[in-house]
Write a protein that holds these residues in place. Structure first.
Motif, PDB file in Angstrom:
ATOM      1  N   PRO A 108       0.823  -1.351   0.011  1.00 23.64           N
ATOM      2  CA  PRO A 108       0.092   0.122   0.042  1.00 23.64           C
ATOM      3  C   PRO A 108       0.803   1.317  -0.046  1.00 23.64           C
ATOM      4  O   PRO A 108       0.369   2.433  -0.731  1.00 23.64           O
ATOM      5  N   THR A 109       2.036   1.191   0.611  1.00 22.82           N
ATOM      6  CA  THR A 109       2.578   2.564   0.743  1.00 22.82           C
ATOM      7  C   THR A 109       3.959   2.354  -0.319  1.00 22.82           C
ATOM      8  O   THR A 109       4.577   3.595  -0.177  1.00 22.82           O
ATOM      9  N   ARG A 110       3.901   1.540  -1.025  1.00 24.20           N
ATOM     10  CA  ARG A 110       4.874   1.379  -2.145  1.00 24.20           C
ATOM     11  C   ARG A 110       4.214   1.345  -3.665  1.00 24.20           C
ATOM     12  O   ARG A 110       4.456   0.241  -3.999  1.00 24.20           O
ATOM     13  N   SER A 111       3.504   2.393  -4.066  1.00 27.44           N
ATOM     14  CA  SER A 111       2.988   2.414  -5.407  1.00 27.44           C
ATOM     15  C   SER A 111       3.869   1.740  -6.254  1.00 27.44           C
ATOM     16  O   SER A 111       4.980   2.253  -6.516  1.00 27.44           O
ATOM     17  N   GLY A 112       3.319   0.905  -7.287  1.00 30.56           N
ATOM     18  CA  GLY A 112       4.033   0.325  -8.556  1.00 30.56           C
ATOM     19  C   GLY A 112       4.747  -0.812  -7.906  1.00 30.56           C
ATOM     20  O   GLY A 112       5.578  -1.450  -8.672  1.00 30.56           O
ATOM     21  N   SER A 117      13.207   0.782  -7.682  1.00 31.73           N
ATOM     22  CA  SER A 117      12.180   0.794  -6.820  1.00 31.73           C
ATOM     23  C   SER A 117      12.361   1.085  -5.214  1.00 31.73           C
ATOM     24  O   SER A 117      13.526   1.127  -4.871  1.00 31.73           O
ATOM     25  N   THR A 118      11.457   1.509  -4.737  1.00 31.31           N
ATOM     26  CA  THR A 118      11.538   2.072  -3.267  1.00 31.31           C
ATOM     27  C   THR A 118      12.001   0.969  -2.491  1.00 31.31           C
ATOM     28  O   THR A 118      12.545   1.045  -1.322  1.00 31.31           O
ATOM     29  N   TYR A 129       4.193   0.795   6.876  1.00 31.54           N
ATOM     30  CA  TYR A 129       3.586  -0.183   5.839  1.00 31.54           C
ATOM     31  C   TYR A 129       2.238  -0.577   5.985  1.00 31.54           C
ATOM     32  O   TYR A 129       1.857  -1.116   5.413  1.00 31.54           O
ATOM     33  N   ARG A 130       1.872  -0.717   7.236  1.00 34.34           N
ATOM     34  CA  ARG A 130       0.687  -1.271   7.628  1.00 34.34           C
ATOM     35  C   ARG A 130      -0.489  -0.358   7.305  1.00 34.34           C
ATOM     36  O   ARG A 130      -1.656  -0.774   7.436  1.00 34.34           O
ATOM     37  N   LYS A 131      -0.466   0.869   7.028  1.00 40.25           N
ATOM     38  CA  LYS A 131      -1.540   1.819   6.745  1.00 40.25           C
ATOM     39  C   LYS A 131      -1.924   1.697   5.648  1.00 40.25           C
ATOM     40  O   LYS A 131      -1.600   1.216   4.648  1.00 40.25           O
TER      41      LYS A 131
END
Length: 167
Positions: free
Chosen positions: A117-121, A147-148, A165-167
């Motif tokens: 979720p917090t790492r688009s793509g 990539s991030t 990361y959990r959000k």
């Protein structure tokens, strides 16, 4: 007893279990209707497959951990995610799942099968699976250097970033 960790931003104490992100299934399976899952999928807690119309359209998944260094911790944060692999890799991992000899296997290639979720793509990022033993899930290391998530795994994150990361 679990080690509580203090967030460097908010100061609160958290158990690693309450902040580690884990996916129950690959996104491709989670997106299916209950009827299609029943009809086209074979699922366990660690291995899944989607049966396509022919041999070339079957899809295979292995549950893995994406270890991420956390600067203030001695143990890494791990995202529990699914990796899509070839039929050959899936068969070999399934064959070795309960064997100590898996520790001697080479790295396998795969693609991340969950969007973080917090790492688009992040869906379909390339990487390498390392089998770690019959009582642990394999590790997956991102190989897409732009990539991030690759940067997170290589350079590490703060405790607060890990909780994000959990959000």
């Amino acid at each position: 007893m679990l080690e509580l960790v203090a967030c460097s931003v908010c100061g609160e104490l958290h158990s690693p279990d309450e902040i580690e992100l884990a996916f129950k299934r690959p996104d491709a399976i989670a997106a299916l209707s209950a009827i299609d899952r029943e009809k086209f999928c074979k699922e366990t807690e660690d291995l899944c497959a989607i049966w396509g119309k022919d041999d070339d359209s079957h899809r295979f998944f292995v549950r893995s951990l994406l270890p991420i260094k956390v600067v203030a911790r001695s143990t890494p944060y791990s995202i529990g995610a699914w990796i899509e692999v070839s039929k050959e890799v899936f068969s070999r991992i399934n064959e070795l799942w309960d064997s100590d000899s898996q520790l001697h296997e080479p790295l396998y290639t795969g693609k991340l099968a969950n969007e973080i979720p917090t790492r688009s793509g992040s869906l379909e990022l390339n990487g390498h699976i390392q089998l770690t033993g019959p009582t642990t899930r394999p590790n997956f290391m991102i190989s897409d250097t732009e990539s991030t998530l690759f940067a997170d795994q290589q350079l590490g994150v703060t405790e607060h970033q890990a909780a994000e990361y959990r959000k």
